[in-house]
Design a protein around this motif. Structure first.
Motif, PDB file in Angstrom:
ATOM      1  N   TYR A 263       0.839  -1.209  -0.116  1.00  0.00           N
ATOM      2  CA  TYR A 263       0.013   0.102   0.029  1.00  0.00           C
ATOM      3  C   TYR A 263       0.687   1.205  -0.138  1.00  0.00           C
ATOM      4  N   ARG A 264       1.903   1.287   0.854  1.00  0.00           N
ATOM      5  CA  ARG A 264       2.609   2.468   0.983  1.00  0.00           C
ATOM      6  C   ARG A 264       3.316   2.585  -0.428  1.00  0.00           C
ATOM      7  N   ARG A 265       3.793   1.789  -1.219  1.00  0.00           N
ATOM      8  CA  ARG A 265       4.376   1.727  -2.548  1.00  0.00           C
ATOM      9  C   ARG A 265       3.392   2.016  -3.636  1.00  0.00           C
ATOM     10  N   ASP A 266       2.064   1.427  -3.531  1.00  0.00           N
ATOM     11  CA  ASP A 266       1.281   1.960  -4.822  1.00  0.00           C
ATOM     12  C   ASP A 266       0.518   3.371  -4.358  1.00  0.00           C
ATOM     13  N   TYR A 267       0.484   3.627  -3.142  1.00  0.00           N
ATOM     14  CA  TYR A 267      -0.249   4.888  -2.706  1.00  0.00           C
ATOM     15  C   TYR A 267       0.306   5.827  -2.243  1.00  0.00           C
ATOM     16  N   GLY A 268       1.697   5.701  -1.756  1.00  0.00           N
ATOM     17  CA  GLY A 268       2.548   6.602  -1.011  1.00  0.00           C
ATOM     18  C   GLY A 268       2.793   7.941  -1.801  1.00  0.00           C
ATOM     19  N   HIS A 269       2.709   7.930  -3.045  1.00  0.00           N
ATOM     20  CA  HIS A 269       2.786   9.225  -3.837  1.00  0.00           C
ATOM     21  C   HIS A 269       1.409  10.477  -3.657  1.00  0.00           C
ATOM     22  N   TYR A 270       0.192   9.596  -3.188  1.00  0.00           N
ATOM     23  CA  TYR A 270      -0.795  10.351  -2.909  1.00  0.00           C
ATOM     24  C   TYR A 270      -0.591  11.388  -1.584  1.00  0.00           C
ATOM     25  N   ALA A 271       0.429  11.162  -0.672  1.00  0.00           N
ATOM     26  CA  ALA A 271       0.283  11.677   0.485  1.00  0.00           C
ATOM     27  C   ALA A 271       0.148  13.045   0.795  1.00  0.00           C
ATOM     28  N   HIS A 272       0.556  13.858  -0.350  1.00  0.00           N
ATOM     29  CA  HIS A 272      -0.072  15.318   0.066  1.00  0.00           C
ATOM     30  C   HIS A 272      -0.753  15.874  -1.104  1.00  0.00           C
TER      31      HIS A 272
END
Length: 180
Positions: A106-115
């Motif tokens: 999940y961090r790999r797939d969706y981490g770029h949505y963080a901000h």
């Protein structure tokens, strides 16, 4: 005698056969979702909040976060998240069981949505024009659409009024109701 045995087996078999029954299971948990959840989902099991690496269990209303060397589930978040704005962050809908067990994925797939800040929350979504507004970018677009809709409806009303006046003018002159 053979026929009697076959008939007995057939009738006895009917008692053991279960009638087929259609089973439909529709899960909707719209009322359980928090007002900061994203718009557009009928069912949500968990939200993953990439900005703080936290999972929120919608059904049990609990947060799961990493503490020390293990995942901890509790009713509230630690004090370090006290001022975190859930309305102004991106939430990923996750319908897996215990998603923190696959946290690396999940961090790999969706981490770029963080901000990202462009997700409309349930609280800010308006199904009609009378609800209070909270998201300026969304509301600006919505207001323009509303004004364009109002202009089109006014234009249609004036066309109908003009058609009616023309019809009345012909009636006053004693002409028929046919075309001009």
């Amino acid at each position: 005698m053979k026929k009697l045995v076959y008939l007995t087996v057939l009738v006895g078999g009917l008692f053991f056969v279960k009638p087929a029954a259609a089973q439909v299971n529709v899960s909707i948990n719209i009322g359980n979702q928090p007002s900061w959840g994203p718009v557009g989902y009928d069912y949500v099991r968990y939200y993953y909040i990439p900005e703080i690496n936290v999972y929120y269990d919608v059904i049990n209303r609990r947060y799961t976060h990493y503490h020390g060397r293990r995942w901890v589930t509790s009713r509230s978040l630690p004090s370090r998240y006290r001022n975190f704005n859930f309305y102004n962050t991106y939430k990923v809908v996750v319908n897996d069981r215990d998603p923190w067990r696959h946290h690396d994925r999940y961090r790999r797939d969706y981490g770029h949505y963080a901000h990202r800040r462009n997700q409309v929350s349930i609280r800010d979504h308006r199904s009609n024009y009378d609800r209070p507004r909270h998201n300026d970018r969304y509301d600006h677009h919505r207001v323009e659409r509303h004004e364009n809709h109002r202009d089109r409806s006014e234009h249609r009303k004036s066309d109908k009024r003009n058609d009616k006046r023309g019809h009345d003018r012909h009636s006053e002159r004693g002409e028929g109701h046919g075309r001009r």
